[in-house]
Design an enzyme around this catalytic site. Structure first.
Site, PDB file in Angstrom:
ATOM      1  N   ASN A 490      -4.088  48.419  13.101  1.00  0.00           N
ATOM      2  CA  ASN A 490      -4.573  47.069  12.817  1.00  0.00           C
ATOM      3  C   ASN A 490      -3.421  46.122  12.508  1.00  0.00           C
ATOM      4  OD1 ASN A 490      -7.315  47.582  13.213  1.00  0.00           O
ATOM      5  ND2 ASN A 490      -7.621  48.253  11.079  1.00  0.00           N
ATOM      6  N   ARG A 514     -24.616  67.805  20.056  1.00  0.00           N
ATOM      7  CA  ARG A 514     -25.946  67.961  20.615  1.00  0.00           C
ATOM      8  C   ARG A 514     -26.906  66.892  20.085  1.00  0.00           C
ATOM      9  NH1 ARG A 514     -26.859  73.655  18.072  1.00  0.00           N
ATOM     10  NH2 ARG A 514     -26.089  72.321  16.379  1.00  0.00           N
ATOM     11  N   GLU A 525     -12.481  53.945   9.409  1.00  0.00           N
ATOM     12  CA  GLU A 525     -12.155  54.901  10.464  1.00  0.00           C
ATOM     13  C   GLU A 525     -12.661  56.296  10.152  1.00  0.00           C
ATOM     14  OE1 GLU A 525      -8.658  55.113   7.625  1.00  0.00           O
ATOM     15  OE2 GLU A 525     -10.189  53.687   8.233  1.00  0.00           O
TER      16      GLU A 525
END
Length: 616
Positions: A490, A514, A525
């Protein structure tokens, strides 16, 4: 008119019956009177003969009695014949007398033996004869007459009898004339009565006919009839009141079914009586309104669907049907409810592509009886069915597939289609609202950038996940992921590049897990993964897959420069490492912390010695 004729006929029959009764009564009384009159004449004649014969005997002129007897018959035309009968005592004493004054028949014999008067009516087609035989008995009256002075007999003995035959045929003629007079008078009276009755009843009959016409129009919903009458008094008041009533009813009910058609189209209820039709429609509206007020308070779309299913079962008595929801975007169809397996009449491919369903594709009701093998996606061309589609909005459609054993049952179901659609129409805005609320809720529980669930979702569902895992003995592998040195991205390349890194990592995560697993953007993050029932090897394999795939990603940051990043991953296992998922998330974060502090870009599994110095 038919009522008036019936009334006149009844009155005529009653008067004719009265006439017949009167004639019969008079005939009987007239006959009795004529016979009694003739009997009185016979008594009088017998008395005259007795007194005359007594006088002849006293005066010693008994041999002259024949003239006397002939004169009696000659002067009384009603006397057909007259003869004297001597008893055995008199015959022995004085002989048989003139013209053999002896017993002529059984009646004479009976009177002489019993001393009782005998009367007999002898009728023939031409005349009527009254036969009267009166006995003469030996008497002593205390005066000049003393039968015992001349006759060798005892007091009270029957000395003889007088037999007479009277012609009373004029009784029949007089009776017939009298009856005809009475009949004529009664017929005249009958005509007068019928005339007067017709004169006074006709206006009332016209009034009743007018009333009947007005009521007949009212049955068809027309209250404009104007009642009229020439009768005054109470009848006129009734007509005025009926006109006032119908005027008010026209204002109130005249257009009622057209007004109701605003809510329910005309033709939904079949009835020749618009008031009954209006009542049925109002009841339908009331039921639909109650249904809508109920579902407005339901918490989810699924609850609304259950309400519709209850209506289909309880109100329409449907015993064999399936309820589907179709995604209009993907054309995928989902079975929400079916009564039993026999209700599933569609081929399996329709669930993947609903466009093969005739009802869904055409947006029209499909009825098997309309054409042989109408919907070719049905499992059997001999199946009786009705499929009703209904579009909620651009995203969702509903379909009800109803089956029946016979064509008559299908016809019965078909008659309820419009009514069933009313409930769908009532449910439509509620379902749309539920869908919108679901989208809003889903939006509030998802990360707008990555499309993954957010931390709020985890906080709201963690208790449900825990309860389900306890019931089913489920396990979870909990992962905590973090981009290494993300702040530098950033700071160096800007937040837009940082956002690309986050989005691409989210894509790698989606492709690596799945459908039963959960991926959550925990913050910045950081990502949390809950792998459902994954063993240690499987969880580690997924972690390595994500770790490697993300490390191979290349980000263009401008000026031909390419950026590559790595991630660190911490893994904990529920319930092996912790008895709650929250604890396992904390333990995975601890393992991630260890990975960060030991060089980053690695996968670390949690062990108990990692938090010996901390109070968890």
């Amino acid at each position: 008119m038919r009522t008036k004729l019936k009334l006149l006929f009844i009155v005529a029959i009653m008067l004719l019956g009265l006439t017949a009764a009167t004639i019969i009564n008079i005939s009987l009384n007239f006959r009795d009177y004529s016979i009694e009159s003739a009997i009185e004449k016979s008594k009088m004649t017998a008395t005259i003969v007795k007194d005359g014969l007594t006088a002849h005997m006293v005066n010693g002129i008994m041999d002259k009695r024949e003239y006397f007897l002939n004169q009696i018959s000659a002067n009384n035309k009603s006397v057909k014949s007259l003869w004297l009968v001597r008893s055995e005592h008199v015959i022995k004493q004085y002989g048989e007398g003139l013209n053999e004054e002896t017993v002529r028949d059984a009646i004479d014999k009976k009177v002489l033996s019993t001393g009782e008067t005998v009367r007999k009516i002898i009728e023939s087609p031409n005349d009527i004869t009254l036969r009267v035989t009166i006995p003469y008995k030996a008497t002593v009256d205390g005066g000049s007459t003393n039968c015992l002075s001349c006759h060798e007999a005892k007091r009270g003995d029957t000395l003889g009898a007088i037999s007479m035959e009277f012609d009373i045929s004029d009784m029949r003629t007089s009776g017939m004339i009298t009856i005809l007079k009475i009949l004529g008078i009664n017929m005249l009276f009958l005509i007068i009565v019928l005339f007067l009755l017709n004169h006074y009843v006709t206006p009332y009959m016209k009034l009743f006919s007018n009333l009947q016409s007005g009521i007949k129009k009212a049955y068809s919903g027309d209250f404009t009839h104007n009642f009229k009458t020439t009768v005054g008094g109470d009848a006129k008041n009734i007509v005025d009141q009926m006109n006032t009533l119908f005027s008010k009813m026209q204002e109130t009910f005249g257009d009622i079914k057209y007004n109701l058609a605003t809510f329910i189209p005309q033709g939904c209820v079949s009835s020749a009586d618009p008031l009954h039709e209006a009542k049925t429609i109002i009841n339908e509206l009331s039921d639909v309104y109650k249904f809508k007020k109920t579902i407005e308070l339901d918490a989810s779309k699924a609850e609304v669907y259950k309400r519709i299913i209850d209506i289909l079962k309880l109100k329409y008595n449907l015993n064999n049907f399936a309820f589907y929801e179709t995604n209009n975007i993907t054309n995928e169809r989902t079975l929400f409810f079916n009564t039993d397996e026999s209700a599933l009449i569609c081929k399996d491919k329709i669930d993947k592509d609903a466009s093969d369903c005739r009802a869904y594709r055409t947006k029209s009701v499909t009825i098997s009886t309309e054409f042989p093998n109408l919907c070719q996606s049905c499992l059997s061309d001999k199946q009786n069915y009705v499929c009703i589609p209904f579009t909620i909005n651009k995203d969702i459609s509903l379909t009800i597939s109803i089956t029946g054993e016979t064509e008559d049952e299908i016809e019965e179901i078909t008659s309820h289609i419009t009514s069933i659609k009313h409930y769908f129409e009532a449910a439509k805005p509620v379902i749309e609202s539920q869908i919108l609320m679901g989208k809003l809720r889903d939006t509030s529980l998802r990360d707008g950038m990555t499309g993954l669930h957010n931390r709020r979702f985890l906080e709201e569902t963690i208790d449900q996940i825990m309860s389900k895992s306890e019931r089913n003995s489920d396990t979870y592998s909990v992962m905590m992921l973090d981009v290494d040195f993300f702040k530098m991205v950033n700071d160096t390349y800007g937040h837009d590049i940082g956002d690309k890194v986050i989005v691409e990592l989210a894509c790698v995560i989606k492709e690596s897990i799945r459908e039963a697993d959960l991926a959550i953007r925990y913050g910045g993050e950081e990502f949390v993964l809950l792998l459902h029932n994954a063993n240690n090897e499987g969880a580690l394999e997924v972690a390595k897959k994500i770790h490697a795939a993300f490390a191979n990603l290349k980000f263009q940051v401008g000026s031909g420069e390419v950026l590559q990043k790595t991630i660190s991953i911490g893994i904990a296992k529920f319930p092996t490492d912790g008895d709650t998922i929250w604890k396992c998330i904390k333990y995975a974060d601890t393992a991630l912390y260890v990975a960060k502090n030991t060089g980053r870009n690695k996968i670390v599994e949690f062990t108990a010695d990692m938090f010996e110095s901390e109070d968890f």
